[in-house]
Each structure stands twice: as structure tokens, then as C-alpha cells.
Design a protein around this motif. Structure first.
Motif, PDB file in Angstrom:
ATOM      1  N   ASP A  56      73.329  81.461  70.086  1.00  0.00           N
ATOM      2  CA  ASP A  56      72.144  80.925  68.735  1.00  0.00           C
ATOM      3  C   ASP A  56      70.332  80.528  69.018  1.00  0.00           C
ATOM      4  O   ASP A  56      69.658  81.028  68.617  1.00  0.00           O
ATOM      5  CB  ASP A  56      72.248  80.325  67.072  1.00  0.00           C
ATOM      6  CG  ASP A  56      73.456  80.629  67.071  1.00  0.00           C
ATOM      7  OD1 ASP A  56      73.733  82.536  66.621  1.00  0.00           O
ATOM      8  OD2 ASP A  56      74.757  80.972  66.092  1.00  0.00           O
ATOM      9  N   GLU A  57      71.293  79.330  70.039  1.00  0.00           N
ATOM     10  CA  GLU A  57      69.522  78.552  70.544  1.00  0.00           C
ATOM     11  C   GLU A  57      68.853  79.189  71.454  1.00  0.00           C
ATOM     12  O   GLU A  57      67.830  78.991  71.145  1.00  0.00           O
ATOM     13  CB  GLU A  57      70.599  77.344  71.020  1.00  0.00           C
ATOM     14  CG  GLU A  57      69.017  75.918  71.600  1.00  0.00           C
ATOM     15  CD  GLU A  57      70.200  75.262  72.315  1.00  0.00           C
ATOM     16  OE1 GLU A  57      69.131  74.540  72.572  1.00  0.00           O
ATOM     17  OE2 GLU A  57      71.137  74.764  72.026  1.00  0.00           O
ATOM     18  N   ASN A  58      69.644  80.122  72.307  1.00  0.00           N
ATOM     19  CA  ASN A  58      69.046  80.721  73.389  1.00  0.00           C
ATOM     20  C   ASN A  58      68.111  82.174  72.637  1.00  0.00           C
ATOM     21  O   ASN A  58      67.476  82.137  72.863  1.00  0.00           O
ATOM     22  CB  ASN A  58      70.048  81.648  74.011  1.00  0.00           C
ATOM     23  CG  ASN A  58      70.141  80.348  75.381  1.00  0.00           C
ATOM     24  OD1 ASN A  58      69.437  79.556  75.510  1.00  0.00           O
ATOM     25  ND2 ASN A  58      71.518  80.945  75.699  1.00  0.00           N
ATOM     26  N   ASP A  59      68.952  82.043  71.773  1.00  0.00           N
ATOM     27  CA  ASP A  59      68.146  83.702  70.788  1.00  0.00           C
ATOM     28  C   ASP A  59      66.870  82.961  69.905  1.00  0.00           C
ATOM     29  O   ASP A  59      66.147  83.720  70.324  1.00  0.00           O
ATOM     30  CB  ASP A  59      69.208  84.590  69.078  1.00  0.00           C
ATOM     31  CG  ASP A  59      69.960  84.509  69.747  1.00  0.00           C
ATOM     32  OD1 ASP A  59      69.898  85.075  70.842  1.00  0.00           O
ATOM     33  OD2 ASP A  59      71.374  84.689  68.591  1.00  0.00           O
ATOM     34  N   HIS A  60      66.795  81.851  69.779  1.00  0.00           N
ATOM     35  CA  HIS A  60      65.480  81.300  69.469  1.00  0.00           C
ATOM     36  C   HIS A  60      64.380  80.338  70.427  1.00  0.00           C
ATOM     37  O   HIS A  60      63.717  79.544  70.164  1.00  0.00           O
ATOM     38  CB  HIS A  60      65.416  80.244  67.955  1.00  0.00           C
ATOM     39  CG  HIS A  60      66.035  81.364  66.736  1.00  0.00           C
ATOM     40  ND1 HIS A  60      65.645  82.365  66.064  1.00  0.00           N
ATOM     41  CD2 HIS A  60      67.647  81.831  66.236  1.00  0.00           C
ATOM     42  CE1 HIS A  60      66.601  82.648  65.200  1.00  0.00           C
ATOM     43  NE2 HIS A  60      67.256  82.457  65.807  1.00  0.00           N
ATOM     44  N   HIS A  61      64.817  80.331  71.814  1.00  0.00           N
ATOM     45  CA  HIS A  61      64.787  79.297  72.426  1.00  0.00           C
ATOM     46  C   HIS A  61      62.873  79.976  73.046  1.00  0.00           C
ATOM     47  O   HIS A  61      63.005  80.947  73.374  1.00  0.00           O
ATOM     48  CB  HIS A  61      65.805  79.663  74.133  1.00  0.00           C
ATOM     49  CG  HIS A  61      65.032  78.301  74.767  1.00  0.00           C
ATOM     50  ND1 HIS A  61      64.346  78.574  75.441  1.00  0.00           N
ATOM     51  CD2 HIS A  61      65.676  77.027  74.747  1.00  0.00           C
ATOM     52  CE1 HIS A  61      63.085  77.496  76.263  1.00  0.00           C
ATOM     53  NE2 HIS A  61      64.971  76.700  75.946  1.00  0.00           N
ATOM     54  N   PRO A  62      61.688  79.055  72.491  1.00  0.00           N
ATOM     55  CA  PRO A  62      60.810  80.142  73.376  1.00  0.00           C
ATOM     56  C   PRO A  62      60.455  80.538  74.614  1.00  0.00           C
ATOM     57  O   PRO A  62      59.484  81.671  74.233  1.00  0.00           O
ATOM     58  CB  PRO A  62      59.810  78.775  73.579  1.00  0.00           C
ATOM     59  CG  PRO A  62      60.662  77.245  73.536  1.00  0.00           C
ATOM     60  CD  PRO A  62      61.916  78.022  73.028  1.00  0.00           C
ATOM     61  N   TYR A  63      61.368  80.172  75.532  1.00  0.00           N
ATOM     62  CA  TYR A  63      61.104  81.358  76.654  1.00  0.00           C
ATOM     63  C   TYR A  63      62.113  82.303  76.910  1.00  0.00           C
ATOM     64  O   TYR A  63      62.662  82.907  78.384  1.00  0.00           O
ATOM     65  CB  TYR A  63      62.115  80.270  78.016  1.00  0.00           C
ATOM     66  CG  TYR A  63      60.565  78.973  78.158  1.00  0.00           C
ATOM     67  CD1 TYR A  63      59.160  79.587  77.826  1.00  0.00           C
ATOM     68  CD2 TYR A  63      60.817  77.541  78.512  1.00  0.00           C
ATOM     69  CE1 TYR A  63      58.111  78.268  78.322  1.00  0.00           C
ATOM     70  CE2 TYR A  63      59.846  76.748  78.834  1.00  0.00           C
ATOM     71  CZ  TYR A  63      58.512  77.248  78.252  1.00  0.00           C
ATOM     72  OH  TYR A  63      57.574  76.236  78.686  1.00  0.00           O
ATOM     73  N   ALA A  64      63.086  82.489  75.469  1.00  0.00           N
ATOM     74  CA  ALA A  64      63.974  83.771  76.173  1.00  0.00           C
ATOM     75  C   ALA A  64      63.518  84.727  76.462  1.00  0.00           C
ATOM     76  O   ALA A  64      61.760  85.479  75.332  1.00  0.00           O
ATOM     77  CB  ALA A  64      64.837  83.931  74.898  1.00  0.00           C
ATOM     78  N   PHE A  65      63.464  85.912  76.891  1.00  0.00           N
ATOM     79  CA  PHE A  65      62.851  87.107  76.840  1.00  0.00           C
ATOM     80  C   PHE A  65      62.211  88.339  75.447  1.00  0.00           C
ATOM     81  O   PHE A  65      61.695  88.243  76.060  1.00  0.00           O
ATOM     82  CB  PHE A  65      63.954  88.160  77.996  1.00  0.00           C
ATOM     83  CG  PHE A  65      63.598  89.328  78.349  1.00  0.00           C
ATOM     84  CD1 PHE A  65      62.201  89.187  79.684  1.00  0.00           C
ATOM     85  CD2 PHE A  65      63.377  90.475  78.397  1.00  0.00           C
ATOM     86  CE1 PHE A  65      61.852  90.321  80.104  1.00  0.00           C
ATOM     87  CE2 PHE A  65      63.379  91.449  78.568  1.00  0.00           C
ATOM     88  CZ  PHE A  65      61.951  91.409  79.289  1.00  0.00           C
ATOM     89  N   HIS A  66      63.051  87.868  75.089  1.00  0.00           N
ATOM     90  CA  HIS A  66      62.689  88.802  73.851  1.00  0.00           C
ATOM     91  C   HIS A  66      62.266  87.788  73.070  1.00  0.00           C
ATOM     92  O   HIS A  66      61.482  88.441  71.703  1.00  0.00           O
ATOM     93  CB  HIS A  66      64.470  89.350  72.961  1.00  0.00           C
ATOM     94  CG  HIS A  66      65.044  88.143  72.520  1.00  0.00           C
ATOM     95  ND1 HIS A  66      65.908  87.334  72.914  1.00  0.00           N
ATOM     96  CD2 HIS A  66      64.836  87.482  71.211  1.00  0.00           C
ATOM     97  CE1 HIS A  66      66.195  86.247  72.089  1.00  0.00           C
ATOM     98  NE2 HIS A  66      65.779  86.552  70.742  1.00  0.00           N
ATOM     99  N   VAL A  67      61.762  86.793  72.838  1.00  0.00           N
ATOM    100  CA  VAL A  67      60.938  86.189  71.928  1.00  0.00           C
ATOM    101  C   VAL A  67      59.506  86.336  72.465  1.00  0.00           C
ATOM    102  O   VAL A  67      58.737  86.634  72.589  1.00  0.00           O
ATOM    103  CB  VAL A  67      61.622  84.760  72.452  1.00  0.00           C
ATOM    104  CG1 VAL A  67      60.427  83.885  71.336  1.00  0.00           C
ATOM    105  CG2 VAL A  67      62.762  84.874  71.174  1.00  0.00           C
ATOM    106  N   SER A  68      59.981  85.470  73.923  1.00  0.00           N
ATOM    107  CA  SER A  68      58.243  85.672  75.388  1.00  0.00           C
ATOM    108  C   SER A  68      57.676  86.476  75.759  1.00  0.00           C
ATOM    109  O   SER A  68      56.653  86.323  76.789  1.00  0.00           O
ATOM    110  CB  SER A  68      57.959  84.077  75.353  1.00  0.00           C
ATOM    111  OG  SER A  68      59.069  84.077  76.218  1.00  0.00           O
ATOM    112  N   GLY A  69      58.873  87.238  76.628  1.00  0.00           N
ATOM    113  CA  GLY A  69      58.375  88.433  76.911  1.00  0.00           C
ATOM    114  C   GLY A  69      57.961  89.628  76.602  1.00  0.00           C
ATOM    115  O   GLY A  69      57.538  89.398  75.798  1.00  0.00           O
TER     116      GLY A  69
END
Length: 412
Positions: A56-69
């Protein structure tokens, strides 16, 4: 009255200390319970809960691909067999910028002790059907400063992509820039200062490691199937290892994002040139003499013979608001820029050149203008030019300069 205030303060302080003690006691009890659960084989559900929390933490991580990619890039499909997106300059720039971001995250994953299950970096190369082949590690501090990514044939076949898309490199050497973290800042800043002082990175351990890695994949796949790229300090390394290989006759595609253009050596040289120009102006005002004017030094505003050598043309991505790289757009010293749409354009009239992509959004903050994320933005508008500015000519002219002809002795 003062005595009463002192008594109230003392009571409030005592209450605060009591609350702190209670909190500490609760934390100790929680830690003891957690240790007991860890030792208890029946506490697997707790372990699963922790794992889910990590996900869940990775799902909202600012550097996750689906977040900032990137939002405008999709994974390769069977249509790539017919028409390759890799032939599109915007697509290629976006993907390679994502690969560089992956190197930053490889180091951050290492520092945060992430596992393969919760690592952030792989998400930045997997969608494009590439895999991690090798990491470049600085033996002095154990940090990851680069990586080799190779075309993942198995992953491609799993999605019915039978052949590698035309234009997609077999292998990419990607190099990160400065990472201001406690475990990496010392060596990163050391190389930054090296470039600032000498305008060269050849004395760095990382230069030798990057050059060896680039030679390895160039020998394995051929220079035409290999790409080298970097951001900021990493772009400085990519430029110099690419140039070193070009001097050996091996030309690899090179992409440089926000490459460093500021150095003390260049500044001192500019000061010297301005002083020389002022002296020439002063001499022109003085009474003329019978002395013959001295011949100007070789290379000053002089054309550089290509000697029929195949041209190596790196791609530079520059933001005008980024004071670290903006001097690459400066045509001072007789250089010029021409709008050019040919990807394989080379030096004209023997002048060293590079493919320059300039981003200008008006006044921007430094961190935004120097950031890597801007290069996969949806609203990106670039001015594309074939440039032989003074700085680019200085960086590349050694590739195209003929060695001085030996002096012939007169027969007696």
C-alpha cells in the motif's frame, strides 16, 4: 501572583512528563508484543499484514511509476512489429528518461533495504520489455550510480512480441546524477567538484567503470545496437565515455539530459578571452607598426576538418532556466543554430555538432528546470536544432580534428 504562575507551570510540566512516560511504556509493551508475535510461528497473518502495508505504501509512493511516471506511453504490443514507436523521437526520449529514473530508484531502494517484492525501480523498465542486466557500483561507498538494461526477449514473447521493435536498442547504459543522500552525497559531490574544477571526469572511478561497461555491451551487440544516457552529473559521464568510445571508432547513440555546462576552467578561459579581446581593441587604437600580426591559435573560430570520419552526434536535452546546462544554447564565439529535423544530421562544414533539444517555459525554479521528470511530461514542447555552439564545439572538436602534419626537413 508570580508564585501562583510558577506553581501552575510546575503542575503542567509534571502532567506532560507523566504523559510522556505513559507513551513510552505503551511503546515498550507494543514492541514486546511484536517481538512475541515474530517468535510465534502462528503469527503469519501479522506478517502478511505488514507486507500488505508495504504494498500500500508503494501504491502511494511519490516515485511509483503509476504515480509520477509518463501518462502518454503504453507498453509495446504486436503493432510494434509493423510500426515501431521507437522511431518516434518523443517516445524514445520518454522511455530513456524513465530508464535513468530507474537508476536513481535502484540506489534509493538499496538505501531503504527494499526487496524485489516492494522495490520501486523495476516498475520503470518492465513496461517497456527491458530487464536489469548489471548494476554499476562505486566500490568506495557501495552506491549504485549506473545500470545496464537489456531487451527482455522472454517478457516480449509472453506478450506475443516476436521481434525487437525497430529502433529499440539491445542494451542501454544509464547513469544517474547527484543524489543528495547521506550514503552517496560525498562521492557525488566529489565528482561534481571534479567537473567544476577541471571540466573532465576522467580521473573518477565511476568514469572507468562506465567506460568499461559501455565497451562491454558495444562489443557484445555492436555500437549501432547500444545506447548510453545520463542525467545531470550522469550526463557528464555519458558524454565523456561516449566520446572516448567514438575516438576508437565505435559510435553509440547518446542521450544527455541537463548535462553540466558550467566549470571553473571554462569561466577562467572566458575571462582570458575577454581580456584578449580588450587588448586587441586597445592595440587597434595605438599607432600602427610594421610588425606582422601573429597568426591566431588553431581552433579559434576555425573550421574542424572531419577527415571523412563518420560523425558522432549526441542528443542534448536542455532547459533554458537551468543554470547548470543552459550554456549549451549559447552561440557565443561564432557558433550558430539551425532548425533541423533530420535525426542523423551531422556536423556541417566540418564543425562539431550535436542534436540539441531546448525546453523553454519561461522563468522556472531551479529544481523544476533541472529535474528529470519534465522530460516525460505530457505538455512538453521542444525546440529542435542542430547546434554547433561554442561549448559543443569545444566538447566535440577533438573527434574531428586532424593530427598536425609532421614538419618536413629541407634537403641540404
Amino acid at each position: 501572583m508570580a508564585k501562583k504562575n510558577q506553581e501552575e507551570i510546575a503542575k503542567e510540566t509534571a502532567l506532560v512528563l507523566k504523559e510522556i512516560n505513559n507513551d513510552n511504556k505503551q511503546n515498550q509493551d507494543s514492541t514486546a508484543d511484536a517481538d512475541a508475535n515474530a517468535a510465534d510461528p502462528s503469527s503469519q497473518s501479522s506478517t502478511c499484514a505488514v507486507s500488505n502495508n508495504n504494498e500500500d505504501e508503494n501504491d502511494h509512493h511519490p516515485y511509483a511509476f503509476h504515480v509520477s511516471g509518463p501518462r502518454n506511453v503504453s507498453s509495446p504490443s504486436w503493432r510494434e512489429i509493423i510500426k515501431s514507436s521507437w522511431k518516434n523521437g518523443n517516445y524514445k526520449r520518454t522511455v530513456i528518461a524513465c530508464f535513468i529514473q530507474a537508476v536513481y530508484l535502484l540506489e534509493l531502494d538499496r538505501q531503504e533495504n527494499k526487496t524485489e517484492e516492494n522495490a520501486l525501480a523495476p516498475k520503470w523498465w518492465i513496461p517497456f520489455k527491458y530487464k536489469l542486466s548489471q548494476t554499476l557500483i562505486d566500490e568506495r561507498d557501495g552506491s549504485i550510480y549506473g545500470a545496464i538494461l537489456e531487451w527482455d526477449r522472454s517478457a516480449a514473447l509472453a506478450d506475443f512480441i516476436l521481434i525487437r521493435p525497430s529502433g529499440a536498442p539491445r542494451a542501454v547504459l544509464v547513469l544517474r546524477g547527484t543524489l543528495l543522500k547521506s550514503q552517496t552525497i560525498r562521492r557525488d559531490i566529489q565528482d561534481d567538484l571534479r567537473f567544476l574544477a577541471w571540466e573532465s571526469l576522467k580521473g573518477s572511478v565511476r568514469f572507468n567503470g562506465a567506460l568499461e561497461a559501455l565497451k562491454l555491451i558495444a562489443d557484445k551487440y555492436g555500437g549501432g545496437n547500444v545506447c548510453v544516457a545520463g542525467h545531470s552529473l550522469g550526463a557528464g559521464f555519458a558524454l565523456q565515455v561516449g566520446k572516448a568510445l567514438a575516438k576508437q571508432g565505435v559510435f553509440v547513440e547518446t542521450h544527455l539530459f541537463n548535462p553540466p555546462s558550467v566549470s571553473l576552467a571554462m569561466s577562467l578561459k572566458n575571462i582570458g578571452e575577454k581580456a584578449g579581446f580588450a587588448w586587441k581593441r586597445l592595440k587597434s587604437m595605438l599607432p600602427s607598426s610594421n610588425e606582422t600580426p601573429a597568426i591566431s591559435e588553431v581552433g579559434q573560430n576555425a573550421s574542424i576538418p572531419s577527415s571523412g570520419l563518420k560523425n558522432w552526434v549526441p542528443h542534448l536535452y536542455v532547459n533554458n532556466s537551468d543554470y547548470i546546462c543552459c550554456y549549451y544554447t549559447d552561440p557565443a564565439g561564432g557558433g550558430n543554430q539551425e532548425v533541423e529535423n533530420k535525426e542523423n544530421a551531422g556536423p556541417k562544414n566540418g564543425q562539431a555538432a550535436a542534436k540539441l533539444f531546448v525546453l523553454s517555459k519561461g522563468k522556472q525554479k531551479f529544481l523544476e528546470a533541472h529535474g528529470l521528470e519534465q522530460w516525460w511530461g505530457d505538455d512538453l514542447e521542444l525546440q529542435q536544432a542542430l547546434s554547433n555552439s561554442k561549448l559543443i564545439s569545444k566538447q566535440l572538436k577533438s573527434l574531428y580534428t586532424l593530427p598536425a602534419a609532421p614538419k618536413q626537413t629541407q634537403a641540404k
